[in-house]
Scaffold this motif. Structure first.
Motif, PDB file in Angstrom:
ATOM      1  N   GLN A 294       0.796  -1.234   0.000  1.00  0.00           N
ATOM      2  CA  GLN A 294       0.000   0.000   0.000  1.00  0.00           C
ATOM      3  C   GLN A 294       0.828   1.283   0.000  1.00  0.00           C
ATOM      4  O   GLN A 294       0.333   2.333   0.414  1.00  0.00           O
ATOM      5  N   SER A 295       2.077   1.228  -0.440  1.00  0.00           N
ATOM      6  CA  SER A 295       2.798   2.481  -0.649  1.00  0.00           C
ATOM      7  C   SER A 295       2.071   3.267  -1.733  1.00  0.00           C
ATOM      8  O   SER A 295       1.648   2.706  -2.749  1.00  0.00           O
ATOM      9  N   THR A 296       1.923   4.579  -1.524  1.00  0.00           N
ATOM     10  CA  THR A 296       1.159   5.412  -2.439  1.00  0.00           C
ATOM     11  C   THR A 296       2.028   6.575  -2.895  1.00  0.00           C
ATOM     12  O   THR A 296       2.658   7.255  -2.073  1.00  0.00           O
ATOM     13  N   PHE A 297       2.050   6.811  -4.202  1.00  0.00           N
ATOM     14  CA  PHE A 297       2.879   7.845  -4.806  1.00  0.00           C
ATOM     15  C   PHE A 297       1.991   8.862  -5.520  1.00  0.00           C
ATOM     16  O   PHE A 297       1.056   8.487  -6.225  1.00  0.00           O
ATOM     17  N   ASP A 298       2.310  10.148  -5.364  1.00  0.00           N
ATOM     18  CA  ASP A 298       1.583  11.220  -6.047  1.00  0.00           C
ATOM     19  C   ASP A 298       2.336  11.550  -7.330  1.00  0.00           C
ATOM     20  O   ASP A 298       3.376  12.220  -7.300  1.00  0.00           O
ATOM     21  N   LEU A 299       1.814  11.095  -8.456  1.00  0.00           N
ATOM     22  CA  LEU A 299       2.509  11.303  -9.723  1.00  0.00           C
ATOM     23  C   LEU A 299       2.402  12.733 -10.209  1.00  0.00           C
ATOM     24  O   LEU A 299       3.203  13.159 -11.052  1.00  0.00           O
ATOM     25  N   ALA A 300       1.439  13.498  -9.715  1.00  0.00           N
ATOM     26  CA  ALA A 300       1.367  14.917 -10.064  1.00  0.00           C
ATOM     27  C   ALA A 300       2.423  15.718  -9.306  1.00  0.00           C
ATOM     28  O   ALA A 300       2.715  16.858  -9.672  1.00  0.00           O
ATOM     29  N   ASP A 301       2.985  15.114  -8.262  1.00  0.00           N
ATOM     30  CA  ASP A 301       4.010  15.784  -7.459  1.00  0.00           C
ATOM     31  C   ASP A 301       5.310  14.993  -7.512  1.00  0.00           C
ATOM     32  O   ASP A 301       5.866  14.586  -6.497  1.00  0.00           O
ATOM     33  N   ASN A 302       5.775  14.710  -8.735  1.00  0.00           N
ATOM     34  CA  ASN A 302       7.081  14.108  -8.971  1.00  0.00           C
ATOM     35  C   ASN A 302       7.230  12.692  -8.413  1.00  0.00           C
ATOM     36  O   ASN A 302       8.335  12.232  -8.133  1.00  0.00           O
ATOM     37  N   GLY A 303       6.086  11.982  -8.234  1.00  0.00           N
ATOM     38  CA  GLY A 303       6.146  10.620  -7.728  1.00  0.00           C
ATOM     39  C   GLY A 303       6.460  10.539  -6.256  1.00  0.00           C
ATOM     40  O   GLY A 303       6.912   9.493  -5.763  1.00  0.00           O
ATOM     41  N   ARG A 304       6.173  11.592  -5.511  1.00  0.00           N
ATOM     42  CA  ARG A 304       6.499  11.639  -4.087  1.00  0.00           C
ATOM     43  C   ARG A 304       5.665  10.624  -3.303  1.00  0.00           C
ATOM     44  O   ARG A 304       4.496  10.395  -3.597  1.00  0.00           O
ATOM     45  N   VAL A 305       6.276  10.022  -2.260  1.00  0.00           N
ATOM     46  CA  VAL A 305       5.578   9.083  -1.387  1.00  0.00           C
ATOM     47  C   VAL A 305       4.657   9.870  -0.450  1.00  0.00           C
ATOM     48  O   VAL A 305       5.098  10.804   0.218  1.00  0.00           O
TER      49      VAL A 305
END
Length: 350
Positions: A294-305
């Motif tokens: 369930q690690s989640t990455f924000d791809l709109a914010d440079n793939g940040r965790v």
């Protein structure tokens, strides 16, 4: 034993043990009355513990002796390595188990004991009594009086740790610099991972995710077909996902401002936690979820965790268009792909 409670308002009083609970008369074992039989039993137990050590060492020898490569050694049509590793480890554990059973049946104290039930929160006196009983149990086991059994057991347990240490070698060496580079290079086309179709921006809609690979794994007519374990490893490292978002939703760092094309961004498909493949995409939130932990990455914010155990952002592949309007890589990844490891710089996006 049960307790009596004749009056609801009175304190529980332990009942006296039954004079004759129905147990047969206690009969001594041969090892209780014959010191020679006890010595024989002691030697039997020590022999079993010694055999356990031998089988544990044979496990280690088998690990290195039998070939498991392209032309593996076999026994009766089965892989010799698996047969001998499994047999030796199983027999090592079996010998320790049988030896422990023989020890308890023939050499440890053989007397029935009775104890009263007591409240869960024991008073200090009961705790002291329990420690005294533990000391008595250690004495009854004979471990102090029978150094041969004790020392052979300790030796067998120590040697049994060797197979675990040897088997850790199968985890392989640390990746070193192997994850710092992939087959991506400047001008290499991004293609769909199923059929190798090159991708143009107008082939993707906002909110869409596409699983992709570098074109090198889909040779054109007349080119040799790529195969082999090394090729599969390189293909796994180079796996990527393409996502398209509204350009106004994207918040790139200064370095990454020109890494996308019309809202299309490309990220590694490998989770930076333990390397699971990711493609669970939430269009509205721009979040990519790893199905393993369930690690989640924000791809709109440079793939940040933003959630989960992953320690690093998702590596991003810089994109551009070639002369024919197809999506291609500007370069290889600028950082290692895949799971985190000891040698990897653990600093994340600033």
């Amino acid at each position: 034993m049960s307790t009596d409670n004749h009056d609801e308002g009175h304190e529980l009083v332990p009942a006296e043990p039954l004079a004759d609970p129905g147990l047969p008369e206690h009969l001594p074992r041969p090892t209780d009355v014959d010191e020679g039989a006890a010595k024989r039993a002691e030697r039997q137990v020590a022999t079993l513990f010694g055999l356990s050590s031998v089988f544990a060492l044979l496990f280690c020898v088998s690990y290195f002796v039998f070939d498991i490569g392209d032309d593996p050694d076999t026994v009766g049509g089965l892989g010799a390595s698996n047969v001998f590793l499994g047999s030796c480890l199983g027999l090592a554990l079996l010998c320790i188990g049988i030896g422990a059973i023989q020890w308890s049946r023939k050499l440890m104290s053989d007397h029935e004991i009775v104890e009263f039930r007591h409240p869960a929160a024991s008073p200090q006196e009961d705790r002291d009594e329990a420690l005294a009983a533990l000391d008595a149990g250690i004495t009854d086991s004979g471990i102090g009086r029978r150094p041969l059994v004790r020392n052979s057991l300790l030796g067998a347990m120590a040697v049994l740790g060797l197979p675990a240490i040897v088997a850790l070698r199968d985890l392989g060496p640390l990746p070193g610099k192997k994850l710092e580079h992939t087959v991506w290079k400047k001008g290499m086309k991004v293609v769909q991972d199923v059929d190798g179709t090159p991708i143009k921006p107008d082939m993707m809609e906002i909110g869409q995710l596409v699983n992709a690979e570098p074109a090198v794994f889909f040779p054109q007519d007349g080119e040799p077909e790529l195969s082999g374990h090394k090729i599969l490893a390189e293909k796994a490292k180079a796996a990527v996902i393409l996502v398209r978002m509204h350009p106004d939703d994207i918040k790139p760092t200064e370095l990454r401002k020109n890494w996308g094309v019309d809202g299309i961004l490309c990220f590694s498909k490998i989770c930076t936690h333990v390397g699971c493949p990711i493609s669970l995409w939430e269009q509205q939130t721009h979040h990519l979820l790893c199905p393993c932990h369930q690690s989640t990455f924000d791809l709109a914010d440079n793939g940040r965790v933003i959630f989960g155990p992953a320690a690093r952002h998702l590596p991003q592949l810089p994109l551009e268009l070639d002369a024919d309007g197809y999506l291609v890589a500007q370069s290889d990844f600028t950082e290692p792909v895949g799971p985190s490891y000891w040698e990897r710089d653990r600093t994340d996006l600033k």
